[in-house]
Design a protein around this motif. Structure first.
Motif, PDB file in Angstrom:
ATOM      1  N   ALA A  89      43.731  36.367  46.090  1.00 11.28           N
ATOM      2  CA  ALA A  89      44.993  35.735  46.483  1.00 11.28           C
ATOM      3  C   ALA A  89      45.019  34.263  46.082  1.00 11.28           C
ATOM      4  O   ALA A  89      43.992  33.587  46.073  1.00 11.28           O
ATOM      5  CB  ALA A  89      45.177  35.856  47.990  1.00 11.28           C
TER       6      ALA A  89
ATOM      7  N   LYS B 151      41.784  40.570  33.368  1.00  7.17           N
ATOM      8  CA  LYS B 151      42.784  39.600  33.831  1.00  7.17           C
ATOM      9  C   LYS B 151      43.541  40.152  35.029  1.00  7.17           C
ATOM     10  O   LYS B 151      43.728  39.465  36.034  1.00  7.17           O
ATOM     11  CB  LYS B 151      43.775  39.263  32.711  1.00  7.17           C
ATOM     12  N   LEU B 152      43.972  41.393  34.908  1.00  7.20           N
ATOM     13  CA  LEU B 152      44.707  42.044  35.988  1.00  7.20           C
ATOM     14  C   LEU B 152      43.840  42.155  37.242  1.00  7.20           C
ATOM     15  O   LEU B 152      44.316  41.892  38.356  1.00  7.20           O
ATOM     16  CB  LEU B 152      45.165  43.431  35.517  1.00  7.20           C
ATOM     17  N   TYR B 153      42.597  42.537  37.064  1.00  4.40           N
ATOM     18  CA  TYR B 153      41.683  42.662  38.203  1.00  4.40           C
ATOM     19  C   TYR B 153      41.580  41.334  38.955  1.00  4.40           C
ATOM     20  O   TYR B 153      41.702  41.284  40.183  1.00  4.40           O
ATOM     21  CB  TYR B 153      40.289  43.120  37.737  1.00  4.40           C
TER      22      TYR B 153
ATOM     23  N   THR C 246      46.245  31.342  40.106  1.00  8.37           N
ATOM     24  CA  THR C 246      47.135  31.190  38.970  1.00  8.37           C
ATOM     25  C   THR C 246      46.285  31.397  37.720  1.00  8.37           C
ATOM     26  O   THR C 246      45.068  31.164  37.746  1.00  8.37           O
ATOM     27  CB  THR C 246      47.815  29.810  38.924  1.00  8.37           C
TER      28      THR C 246
ATOM     29  N   GLU D 159      42.572  44.352  31.365  1.00 14.26           N
ATOM     30  CA  GLU D 159      42.190  44.921  32.665  1.00 14.26           C
ATOM     31  C   GLU D 159      41.446  43.888  33.512  1.00 14.26           C
ATOM     32  O   GLU D 159      41.652  43.823  34.732  1.00 14.26           O
ATOM     33  CB  GLU D 159      41.325  46.163  32.467  1.00 14.26           C
TER      34      GLU D 159
ATOM     35  N   CYS E 102      43.586  38.653  38.920  1.00 13.03           N
ATOM     36  CA  CYS E 102      44.863  38.223  39.504  1.00 13.03           C
ATOM     37  C   CYS E 102      45.290  39.070  40.701  1.00 13.03           C
ATOM     38  O   CYS E 102      45.907  38.557  41.639  1.00 13.03           O
ATOM     39  CB  CYS E 102      45.948  38.207  38.437  1.00 13.03           C
ATOM     40  N   ARG E 103      44.977  40.346  40.688  1.00 13.02           N
ATOM     41  CA  ARG E 103      45.362  41.229  41.805  1.00 13.02           C
ATOM     42  C   ARG E 103      44.363  41.205  42.954  1.00 13.02           C
ATOM     43  O   ARG E 103      44.740  41.478  44.092  1.00 13.02           O
ATOM     44  CB  ARG E 103      45.517  42.665  41.308  1.00 13.02           C
ATOM     45  N   THR E 104      43.115  40.884  42.668  1.00 14.88           N
ATOM     46  CA  THR E 104      42.078  40.933  43.691  1.00 14.88           C
ATOM     47  C   THR E 104      42.017  39.668  44.527  1.00 14.88           C
ATOM     48  O   THR E 104      41.751  39.723  45.727  1.00 14.88           O
ATOM     49  CB  THR E 104      40.703  41.189  43.035  1.00 14.88           C
TER      50      THR E 104
ATOM     51  N   ARG F 173      31.904  41.650  39.476  1.00  9.81           N
ATOM     52  CA  ARG F 173      32.831  41.620  40.618  1.00  9.81           C
ATOM     53  C   ARG F 173      32.262  40.781  41.761  1.00  9.81           C
ATOM     54  O   ARG F 173      32.990  40.003  42.390  1.00  9.81           O
ATOM     55  CB  ARG F 173      33.145  43.038  41.079  1.00  9.81           C
TER      56      ARG F 173
END
Length: 154
Positions: free
Chosen positions: A15, A7-9, A18, A5, A11-13, A130
């Motif tokens: 721009a 990692k996803l946060y 990589t 979660e 990468c999605r948050t 965050r």
């Protein structure tokens, strides 16, 4: 929040990020054109899942991982003051329990470079994490822009 979660946060948050992986660890780089030379590929955050680099956080425990975040000097100082000198085992402060979970701490090895860490970030630190990730990302974006500006002929 578990490691996937997080990692996803990231990468999605953020721009232009990589996230190369090696040995189960993830390195978050700001590289929007995906063309940074190897010597410029410095992560603004990492996730380590084992004791590959140090043993201070006891990441060999099942299900334990550590989020590391590189801050500006001012950002680090606002949390911890100036980084302390290294301890007997390379850690920055032998009195800090780097195996503690859900606590923002100076990084056990790279605090002198203004890095902080959290083992298994959770409810107590998620808001802070965050904010720190956003600050680290913004710093990486500024460094990237400065580097590009220096490389572009006037």
């Amino acid at each position: 929040m578990d490691v996937d979660e997080m990692k996803l946060y990231i990468c999605r948050t953020f721009a232009g990020v990589t996230a190369p992986e090696a040995n189960g660890d993830t390195f978050f780089l700001y590289d929007p054109q995906r063309d940074l030379p190897a010597e410029r590929q410095l992560p603004f955050a990492t996730i380590v899942t084992g004791d590959h680099y140090d043993t201070a956080s006891a990441l060999s425990r099942q299900g334990f991982w550590r989020l590391n975040i590189g801050l500006t000097r001012a950002g680090y100082a606002a949390l911890f003051g100036a980084p302390s000198t290294r301890g007997e085992h390379g850690e920055t402060d032998a009195r800090v329990d780097h195996a503690a979970t859900d606590v923002v701490l100076p990084h056990p090895v790279y605090a002198a470079q203004h890095w902080v860490c959290v083992v298994n970030p959770g409810e107590a630190t998620l808001g802070t994490v965050r904010t720190l990730l956003a600050d680290a990302y913004d710093f990486a974006v500024r460094k990237h822009a400065n580097h590009r500006a220096r490389r572009t002929p006037s």
